[in-house]
Structure formats: structure tokens, C-alpha cells
Write an enzyme that holds these catalytic residues in place. Structure first.
Site, short mmCIF file in Angstrom:
data_model
loop_
_atom_site.label_atom_id
_atom_site.label_comp_id
_atom_site.label_asym_id
_atom_site.label_seq_id
_atom_site.Cartn_x
_atom_site.Cartn_y
_atom_site.Cartn_z
N LYS A 22 0.84 -1.22 0.00
CA LYS A 22 0.00 0.00 0.00
C LYS A 22 0.86 1.25 0.00
O LYS A 22 0.65 2.17 -0.78
CB LYS A 22 -0.90 -0.02 1.23
CG LYS A 22 -1.43 1.34 1.65
CD LYS A 22 -2.23 1.23 2.95
CE LYS A 22 -2.49 2.57 3.61
NZ LYS A 22 -1.37 3.12 4.39
N ARG A 92 -4.26 9.73 3.23
CA ARG A 92 -3.08 10.46 3.66
C ARG A 92 -2.18 10.79 2.47
O ARG A 92 -1.69 11.91 2.31
CB ARG A 92 -2.32 9.56 4.64
CG ARG A 92 -1.07 10.15 5.21
CD ARG A 92 -1.43 11.13 6.28
NE ARG A 92 -0.30 11.91 6.73
CZ ARG A 92 -0.41 13.10 7.27
NH1 ARG A 92 -1.58 13.66 7.42
NH2 ARG A 92 0.66 13.75 7.67
N ASP A 116 -5.29 8.14 8.35
CA ASP A 116 -5.63 7.62 9.66
C ASP A 116 -5.51 8.67 10.75
O ASP A 116 -4.56 9.44 10.80
CB ASP A 116 -4.70 6.46 9.98
CG ASP A 116 -5.24 5.19 9.36
OD1 ASP A 116 -6.46 5.16 9.09
OD2 ASP A 116 -4.46 4.27 9.15
N ARG A 121 -0.36 14.74 12.82
CA ARG A 121 0.46 14.34 11.67
C ARG A 121 0.82 15.60 10.86
O ARG A 121 0.30 15.80 9.76
CB ARG A 121 -0.28 13.31 10.81
CG ARG A 121 -0.68 12.07 11.58
CD ARG A 121 -1.36 11.04 10.70
NE ARG A 121 -0.41 10.29 9.91
CZ ARG A 121 -0.75 9.32 9.04
NH1 ARG A 121 -2.01 9.00 8.87
NH2 ARG A 121 0.18 8.69 8.35
N ASP A 124 5.13 19.83 8.27
CA ASP A 124 6.12 20.93 8.24
C ASP A 124 7.41 20.55 7.50
O ASP A 124 8.02 21.38 6.84
CB ASP A 124 6.44 21.38 9.67
CG ASP A 124 6.88 20.22 10.55
OD1 ASP A 124 6.08 19.29 10.76
OD2 ASP A 124 8.04 20.22 11.01
N ASP A 307 3.07 0.54 12.27
CA ASP A 307 1.88 -0.05 11.63
C ASP A 307 1.67 -1.52 12.02
O ASP A 307 0.66 -2.12 11.66
CB ASP A 307 1.99 0.05 10.10
CG ASP A 307 2.01 1.49 9.63
OD1 ASP A 307 1.76 2.39 10.44
OD2 ASP A 307 2.31 1.71 8.43
N ILE A 329 6.56 6.62 17.41
CA ILE A 329 6.21 7.38 16.20
C ILE A 329 4.86 8.09 16.41
O ILE A 329 4.73 9.28 16.14
CB ILE A 329 6.10 6.46 14.95
CG1 ILE A 329 7.28 5.49 14.85
CG2 ILE A 329 5.90 7.28 13.68
CD1 ILE A 329 8.58 6.08 14.43
C1 UD1 Z 1 1.20 6.46 3.19
C2 UD1 Z 1 2.31 6.07 4.12
O1 UD1 Z 1 3.39 5.71 3.70
N1 UD1 Z 1 2.00 6.08 5.42
C3 UD1 Z 1 3.00 5.69 6.37
C4 UD1 Z 1 3.90 6.87 6.65
O2 UD1 Z 1 3.09 7.94 7.09
P1 UD1 Z 1 3.70 9.41 7.10
O3 UD1 Z 1 4.59 9.56 5.92
O4 UD1 Z 1 2.56 10.34 7.23
O5 UD1 Z 1 4.57 9.37 8.41
P2 UD1 Z 1 5.97 10.06 8.68
O6 UD1 Z 1 7.08 9.08 8.49
O7 UD1 Z 1 6.02 11.33 7.92
O8 UD1 Z 1 5.83 10.41 10.23
C5 UD1 Z 1 6.79 10.03 11.18
C6 UD1 Z 1 6.74 10.97 12.36
O9 UD1 Z 1 7.18 12.27 11.97
C7 UD1 Z 1 6.24 13.25 12.29
N2 UD1 Z 1 6.28 14.28 11.22
C8 UD1 Z 1 6.23 13.87 9.92
C9 UD1 Z 1 6.29 14.81 8.90
C10 UD1 Z 1 6.41 16.17 9.21
O10 UD1 Z 1 6.49 17.05 8.35
N3 UD1 Z 1 6.46 16.53 10.52
C11 UD1 Z 1 6.38 15.63 11.55
O11 UD1 Z 1 6.42 15.99 12.72
C12 UD1 Z 1 4.91 12.51 12.36
O12 UD1 Z 1 3.96 13.19 13.13
C13 UD1 Z 1 5.33 11.18 12.95
O13 UD1 Z 1 5.45 11.28 14.35
O14 UD1 Z 1 4.84 6.51 7.65
C14 UD1 Z 1 4.24 6.18 8.92
C15 UD1 Z 1 5.37 5.93 9.90
O15 UD1 Z 1 6.12 4.82 9.53
C16 UD1 Z 1 3.32 4.98 8.75
O16 UD1 Z 1 2.63 4.79 9.96
C17 UD1 Z 1 2.32 5.21 7.64
O17 UD1 Z 1 1.67 3.99 7.33
C1 PEP Z 2 -1.11 5.00 9.02
C2 PEP Z 2 -1.28 4.29 7.93
O1 PEP Z 2 -1.70 4.76 6.73
P1 PEP Z 2 -1.83 6.26 6.19
O2 PEP Z 2 -0.49 6.91 6.35
O3 PEP Z 2 -2.17 6.04 4.76
O4 PEP Z 2 -2.90 6.94 6.99
C3 PEP Z 2 -1.06 2.83 7.90
O5 PEP Z 2 -1.01 2.28 6.79
O6 PEP Z 2 -0.96 2.20 8.96
#
Ligand code: UD1
Ligand code: PEP
Length: 419
Positions: A22, A92, A116, A121, A124, A307, A329
Site C-alpha cells: 500500500k 493520507r 488515519d 500528523r 512541516d 503499523d 512514532i
Molecule cells: C502512506 C504512508 O506511507 N504512510 C505511512 C507513513 O506515514 P507518514 O509519511 O505520514 O509518516 P511520517 O514518516 O512522515 O511520520 C513520522 C513521524 O514524523 C512526524 N512528522 C512527519 C512529517 C512532518 O512534516 N512533521 C512531523 O512531525 C509525524 O507526526 C510522525 O510522528 O509513515 C508512517 C510511519 O512509519 C506509517 O505509519 C504510515 O503507514
Molecule cells: C497510518 C497508515 O496509513 P496512512 O499513512 O495512509 O494513513 C497505515 O497504513 O498504517
């Protein structure tokens, strides 16, 4: 809205084949608009996120066709349209249209993403990355308006403040056609990022170092896809079926696995006493005997994936002693816990630490899948429980689990979707 009914207590056996990841797929689809030629993806999972991304593509006059596991995307007549609302909010990963549109047109208007509800989330780091490449970014009534300077985006050195999958991917998407070299430091190392880099490089991109924490991108003027790209297997779906097999299996083979992507998870299963045969691209899980309780701390890859903390929780309830889960996380990713309590689990949460104790008996009841992995947890709990578990908000599961009812039935589960 559909509900999932699980009539628990049945032992599972046989084989299940894991679909494409996914979290790769949802990046590769927006990335397709960077190509000047049609794109073909293979091993595409049948999940709602894919259908929603196809609807967003259609809004841009990008035709797509999804037959069996093959998705073709034709971006040759793409229109540069703003995407402030609509399906953007349904997932997302729609935020990848920010980087992809910026790379393709030098501008993007994209609504803030959905996905989710697992605590804050922010994006920045995505914005910091776009700005470092020369773009201006503003929030216009809840949609991000991003614009490259007249001379186009330029390469930059970007140190991410925290390891972010999304920010790493979005910066790659914007930088792959920017002028000059971009270096992302403290980049995320997830396998899905390597998959994206492979895909872009096969279109003529120059992305080096994916899978390490320093990624170098030398911008190229345009990208063209000429080959089909096969998506890597979904390590989170695989982990979910492995935990399920250990919890309620009588011998289950999980096929289409890259076991190296699951090292931290498999180590935990072994520590618990789960017996497995790890083959080249499959894992056989033997019926479980006595299990030991464990402590889990989620970390960025290659650590234990956030996850997978919910899917492993019901299995931990079978073990003796006190177990702990700390999600570094998403510390507030606990929406499955009140539901498990109503099924009879013995779990408390103190200062964001989930504390679990052995539970002999789960009882089926109505529970809500408040997010995708909470839903996965409740499916496993439902299979373990006595009686019928009714899972509401099942769309959260269907958004990311490939043909889940068919796969569960294939293993002998008594499960159905009802309106
Ligand atoms: C579509 C996808 O691939 N989703 C995955 C992706 O979500 P996603 O890409 O949204 O998650 P991130 O790796 O960016 O987030 C990791 C951490 O960094 C923080 N953060 C992130 C970006 C930002 O600009 N600022 C900030 O503070 C988030 O709040 C979180 O605590 O990685 C997550 C962490 O492995 C997984 O749970 C999700 O399944
Ligand atoms: C948090 C998840 O997905 P998404 O980032 O798409 O919300 C997930 O796949 O567990």
C-alpha cells in the site's frame, strides 16, 4: 456503511498471498504524473486508496485502468488543475500530489490530506523541503498553494528534523526534475522509498542512496516510463497475516514476502516463541505453543514498525506475563485499546505506555475500526474470540488491506461483509 462479521473460534490453515505494498502504491500512483509516457504498475493491491487515487487522477484528465493486478496510467493529456477538496481528504498519501505536481508543473494547489487519525500528523518537513528547493508555500483556506520560482526549482541540501517517510518521498518527487543536486539527510530508509527510487530511475531519474539516510538526487529535465514496474510486497499486510497465523493458525504459509523487510517483527515473533520456517519468499507459521510476553518499542525502519504494533497486540494477549508497547512514532495510536477492553482484554495505558496482561478469553461484540491497523487488530481479536465480532467503520480496513475477506475465507475463517 459495511460491517464485517467474524464468527470466531475457527482455526486457520492453508496459504495466503500478500499483495503489493500500500505505502509504495500510494506514492507510485501520484509519481506517475511525472512521466511523459504512459505508466504500467504490476502487483497493485485492490484497496480503496487505489480507487480514490484513480478518481483524483481522473480530475486531472489522467486516464487509468485497473485490471487484475495491473494498473495503467496515461498522464500524456494531464491538465494542471487545483485539487483543494474531494477525494484528497480521503487518504493520507494524496499529499504526494504536492511534490508530483510541483515537479511536473512548477505549481500545486492541494488540500490538506486525510488518512488515519492516529494523533498529530504535521507536514512541516514537507514544506521545509519544498521551500529549500526554492518554492513558496502558503495555506489558502485549508489547501496548500506551492509555487516554484520563475526559473524553476533548484537542488538543495535538506536535513529533515525527524525521519519522515512522507517528507522524504515528497522531496524526491519535487527534486527529481529540479535543476542540480538535492541531498536529503536524515532521510527515511523504508523499503517503499527504495521502490519509488527504482521506479523513478527506470524512467530516467537519478536518485541514489535510497534505503540509507542520505539520498542524492541529480535532477533530470523529464521522465519517461518504458517498462512495467512490479510493486514490492506489503510488509505490513504480511506482518498482519503472520501475527494472525501465530494467534489462530494450525499451519499457515504466507507467500510473497521479502523477509528482510520484516526483520524487527520476525525477531519479536521468535522472542515470543512463535515457530516459523522462513523460506526464500514465503514464511510458514506453525501452530503456537506457550508464548512469552515481550516489550515492543516502535521506531523508524529498520526498527519495529508502528503499523504493526496493533496487529501484534492480540497475539501478545495469548502470552503469559506483563507486556509493554511504546509507540515512539505515534504515541497516541491506541484507538484499538477501548475496543479490546470491551472484548475482555486486560490492558491499561499509562503515560502513553500500553501495558498488557494474559487473557484466556476474548468475547465477540460490536467494535469499531477507528483506523486501518486498529481494524487489523480487531480482525485478529475477532478470529480469536468466542461468538460473533461485528466490526464497524470497516472502510478503514478496506482502504489498505487487499481483498481481505477473500483472503481470510481462503484460510478457513468464517467472515462476511454486510451492509
Ligand atoms: C502512506 C504512508 O506511507 N504512510 C505511512 C507513513 O506515514 P507518514 O509519511 O505520514 O509518516 P511520517 O514518516 O512522515 O511520520 C513520522 C513521524 O514524523 C512526524 N512528522 C512527519 C512529517 C512532518 O512534516 N512533521 C512531523 O512531525 C509525524 O507526526 C510522525 O510522528 O509513515 C508512517 C510511519 O512509519 C506509517 O505509519 C504510515 O503507514
Ligand atoms: C497510518 C497508515 O496509513 P496512512 O499513512 O495512509 O494513513 C497505515 O497504513 O498504517
Amino acid at each position: 456503511m459495511e460491517k464485517m462479521l467474524i464468527h470466531g473460534g475457527k482455526k486457520l490453515s492453508g496459504e495466503v498471498v500478500i499483495g503489493g505494498a500500500k505505502n509504495s502504491t500510494v506514492a507510485l500512483i501520484p509519481a506517475a504524473i511525472l512521466s511523459r509516457t504512459p505508466v504500467t504498475l504490476d502487483s497493485v493491491p485492490h484497496i480503496q486508496d487505489v480507487y480514490n487515487l484513480m478518481a483524483i487522477l481522473s480530475d486531472m484528465n489522467v486516464k487509468s485502468d485497473f485490471t487484475e493486478n495491473v494498473l495503467t496510467i496515461d498522464p500524456t493529456e494531464i491538465n494542471d488543475v487545483p485539487l483543494p477538496n474531494g477525494k484528497i481528504k480521503s487518504l493520507r498519501a494524496s499529499y504526494y500530489f504536492m511534490g508530483a505536481l510541483l515537479g511536473r508543473f512548477g505549481k500545486a494547489i492541494v488540500g490538506l490530506p486525510g488518512g488515519d487519525d492516529i494523533g498529530p500528523r504535521p507536514i512541516d518537513q514537507h514544506i521545509k523541503g519544498f521551500e529549500a528547493l526554492g518554492a513558496s508555500v502558503s495555506n489558502e483556506h485549508g489547501a496548500m498553494a506551492i509555487k516554484a520560482p520563475a526559473e524553476g526549482l533548484h537542488g538543495a541540501r535538506i536535513f529533515l528534523d525527524m525521519v519522515s517517510v512522507g517528507a522524504t518521498i515528497n522531496v524526491i518527487l519535487a527534486a527529481v526534475t529540479a535543476k542540480g543536486r538535492t541531498v536529503i539527510e536524515n532521510a527515511a530508509k523504508e523499503p517503499e522509498i527504495i521502490d519509488l527510487a527504482t521506479y523513478l530511475n527506470n524512467m530516467g531519474g537519478k536518485v541514489r542512496g535510497a534505503g540509507t539516510d542520505v539520498i542524492r538526487i541529480d535532477g533530470v529535465p523529464t521522465l519517461e516510463a518504458h517498462n512495467s514496474h512490479t510493486i514490492i510486497p506489503d510488509r505490513i499486510e504480511a506482518g498482519t497475516y503472520l501475527a494472525m497465523a501465530a494467534a489462530v493458525g494450525e499451519g499457515v504459509k504466507v507467500k510473497n514476502i521479502i523477509s528482510e523487510h520484516l526483520d524487527a517483527f520476525l525477531a519479536k515473533l521468535e522472542e515470543m516463541g512463535v515457530v516459523m520456517d522462513v523460506g526464500e519468499d514465503s514464511i510458514f507459521v506453525y501452530p503456537s505453543g506457550d508464548l512469552k510476553m515481550v516489550q515492543i518499542k516502535t521506531m523508524p525502519y529498520p526498527g519495529f514498525a508502528t503499523d504493526l504494533q496493533q496487529p501484534i497486540t492480540p497475539l501478545m494477549l495469548k502470552a503469559h506475563g506483563e507486556g509493554l508497547i511504546i509507540d515512539t512514532i505515534y504515541p497516541k495510536r491506541v484507538r484499538h485499546i477501548p475496543e479490546l477492553l470491551r472484548m475482555g482484554a486486560d490492558i491499561t495505558i499509562e503515560n502513553d505506555v500500553i501495558i498488557l496482561h494474559h487473557c484466556d478469553h476474548l468475547q465477540g461484540t460490536e467494535v469499531a475500526a477507528e483506523e486501518i491497523r486498529a481494524g487489523a487488530c480487531l480482525m485478529i481479536a475477532g478470529l480469536m474470540a468466542e461468538g460473533t465480532t461485528t466490526i464497524t467503520k470497516v472502510d478503514n480496513i478496506l482502504r489498505g488491506y487487499d481483498r481481505v475477506v477473500m483472503k481470510l475465507r481462503g484460510l478457513g475463517a468464517d467472515v462476511e461483509l454486510v451492509d
